[in-house]
Scaffold this motif. Structure first.
Motif, short mmCIF file in Angstrom:
data_model
loop_
_atom_site.label_atom_id
_atom_site.label_comp_id
_atom_site.label_asym_id
_atom_site.label_seq_id
_atom_site.Cartn_x
_atom_site.Cartn_y
_atom_site.Cartn_z
N ASN A 10 0.85 -1.19 0.00
CA ASN A 10 0.00 0.00 0.00
C ASN A 10 0.88 1.25 0.00
O ASN A 10 1.71 1.43 0.90
N GLY A 11 0.71 2.08 -1.04
CA GLY A 11 1.46 3.32 -1.10
C GLY A 11 1.70 3.76 -2.53
O GLY A 11 1.28 3.10 -3.48
N ASP A 12 2.37 4.89 -2.67
CA ASP A 12 2.74 5.44 -3.97
C ASP A 12 3.84 4.56 -4.56
O ASP A 12 4.87 4.33 -3.93
N CYS A 13 3.63 4.09 -5.79
CA CYS A 13 4.59 3.15 -6.37
C CYS A 13 5.97 3.78 -6.55
O CYS A 13 6.98 3.07 -6.58
N ARG A 14 6.04 5.10 -6.66
CA ARG A 14 7.36 5.74 -6.79
C ARG A 14 8.21 5.49 -5.55
O ARG A 14 9.44 5.45 -5.64
N LEU A 277 1.27 -18.18 -11.36
CA LEU A 277 2.44 -17.32 -11.32
C LEU A 277 2.50 -16.52 -10.02
O LEU A 277 1.46 -16.17 -9.44
N ASN A 278 3.70 -16.19 -9.59
CA ASN A 278 3.88 -15.30 -8.46
C ASN A 278 3.68 -13.85 -8.91
O ASN A 278 3.91 -13.52 -10.07
N TYR A 279 3.29 -13.00 -7.97
CA TYR A 279 2.96 -11.62 -8.32
C TYR A 279 3.35 -10.69 -7.18
O TYR A 279 3.53 -11.10 -6.03
N VAL A 280 3.47 -9.41 -7.53
CA VAL A 280 3.60 -8.33 -6.55
C VAL A 280 2.70 -7.19 -7.03
O VAL A 280 2.75 -6.83 -8.21
N GLY A 281 1.88 -6.67 -6.13
CA GLY A 281 1.02 -5.55 -6.47
C GLY A 281 1.34 -4.34 -5.61
O GLY A 281 1.76 -4.48 -4.46
N ILE A 282 1.14 -3.16 -6.17
CA ILE A 282 1.25 -1.91 -5.42
C ILE A 282 0.00 -1.10 -5.70
O ILE A 282 -0.41 -0.95 -6.86
N GLU A 283 -0.64 -0.60 -4.65
CA GLU A 283 -1.86 0.19 -4.81
C GLU A 283 -1.88 1.30 -3.76
O GLU A 283 -1.64 1.04 -2.58
N VAL A 284 -2.20 2.52 -4.20
CA VAL A 284 -2.15 3.68 -3.32
C VAL A 284 -3.40 3.81 -2.46
O VAL A 284 -3.36 4.38 -1.37
N GLU A 285 -4.53 3.26 -2.91
CA GLU A 285 -5.80 3.41 -2.21
C GLU A 285 -6.09 2.17 -1.36
O GLU A 285 -6.31 1.08 -1.89
N PRO A 286 -6.13 2.29 -0.02
CA PRO A 286 -6.34 1.12 0.86
C PRO A 286 -7.64 0.38 0.59
O PRO A 286 -7.71 -0.84 0.72
#
Length: 309
Positions: A10-14, A277-286
């Motif tokens: 959770n957060g800004d991907c930058r 497949l394995n994955y990684v996600g990033i999202e700014v909105e909880p």
């Protein structure tokens, strides 16, 4: 090293991309905010609902342009065009910001797919090329239908009381929008495709179609999903579309990980999990992370066997 596999950050991907190690990701498939959504740099649930409610009873077709931005209409004077141009350039700079970290975390030969509007996909491609990626293609996602937008000049002249407005029948200010662009880029190979495959398990596309044909860069005849009530995300991509992109562009190799730095409601991650497949996600909105976790929880672990490379 922290284990990021099959996690949603959770957060800004930058900022969150900085937590991932170098040469970690095998492929990235993502659908970031488009340039109009970028205005104000704000994508929390409150702002999204404000924009959607503001146009609920309106005839406008562009629900993601904030009112008061000066980009949803108005006189096409010099100031209007300057404002639009500055918006696009700021958007390109923003894409370059996250693309730099994305480049670092990708393995050599990793493929990156980024959805965008037909107007600004070129700017996304330029930003990622500036970060070090090599442009490979533009995939066309042809939707099942398109909505005519812009000015109908015949009706506009009728409203203003002009004589013979029918002479302008068929003349509009734009075409019916029926496709979305997906720019395809790649982190430079390690000398050649064979060496890259053997060392990193990346670099290739799967081109064999179910009918035995060779895969085209135009994707069509993809059915839309009926989203469950709990999925309140406003721009959900069809699961079959993301599954197709995963099938083509994510390598079936040991240690393969697919990343979505703008995970939204998690369609890319669901497609990855369904494929084993394995994955990684990033999202700014909880709020969206709750949706992603619920959707992933409904997916049974795949028994698909990955290759030995």
């Amino acid at each position: 090293m922290t284990d990021f596999i099959n996690k949603i950050l959770n957060g800004d991907c930058r900022e969150k991309l900085k937590e991932l190690p170098d040469d970690y990701i095998s492929a990235c498939i993502t659908d970031p905010p488009y340039n109009y959504e970028f205005i104000g740099h704000k994508w929390d649930e409150t702002e999204i609902q404000r924009r959607m409610e503001r146009v609920q009873d309106s005839k406008t077709l562009v629900k993601n342009i904030p009112y008061g931005s000066g980009l949803a209409g108005g006189v096409r004077n010099k100031r209007w065009y300057e404002k639009n141009r500055n918006n696009i350039l700021e958007y390109e700079d923003w894409c370059y910001e996250w693309a730099q970290e994305l480049f670092r975390v990708c393995k050599p030969g990793a493929t990156v797919l980024v959805f965008n509007s037909t107007r600004t996909v070129a700017h996304v491609q330029v930003a990622l090329e500036k970060a070090g990626f090599y442009a490979r293609d533009i995939v066309v996602y042809r939707r099942s239908s398109g909505i005519p937008k812009g000015i109908n000049m015949q009706k506009k002249l009728e409203q203003k009381g002009f004589e013979n407005p029918e002479q302008m029948e068929g003349w509009h200010s734009c075409l019916r929008s029926e496709w979305e662009a997906v720019c395809v880029l790649q982190k430079p190979l390690s000398n050649n495709y064979t060496e890259t495959l053997l060392n990193y398990g990346t670099g290739l596309f799967y081109t064999k179609m179910d009918n035995g044909g060779f895969q085209s860069n135009i994707l069509e005849d993809i059915k839309r999903d009926k989203a469950p009530d709990y999925n309140i995300h406003c721009t959900v991509k069809p699961l079959d579309l993301m599954k197709k992109l995963v099938d083509i562009f994510v390598p079936r190799t040991k240690g393969s990980i697919v990343l979505d730095p703008f995970a939204g409601s998690g369609t890319t991650l669901v497609a990855a999990k369904q494929a084993g497949l394995n994955y990684v996600g990033i999202e700014v909105e909880p709020t969206y992370i709750e949706i992603i976790e619920k959707r992933l929880g409904d997916v049974s672990d795949s028994q698909e066997t990955l290759s030995l490379f």
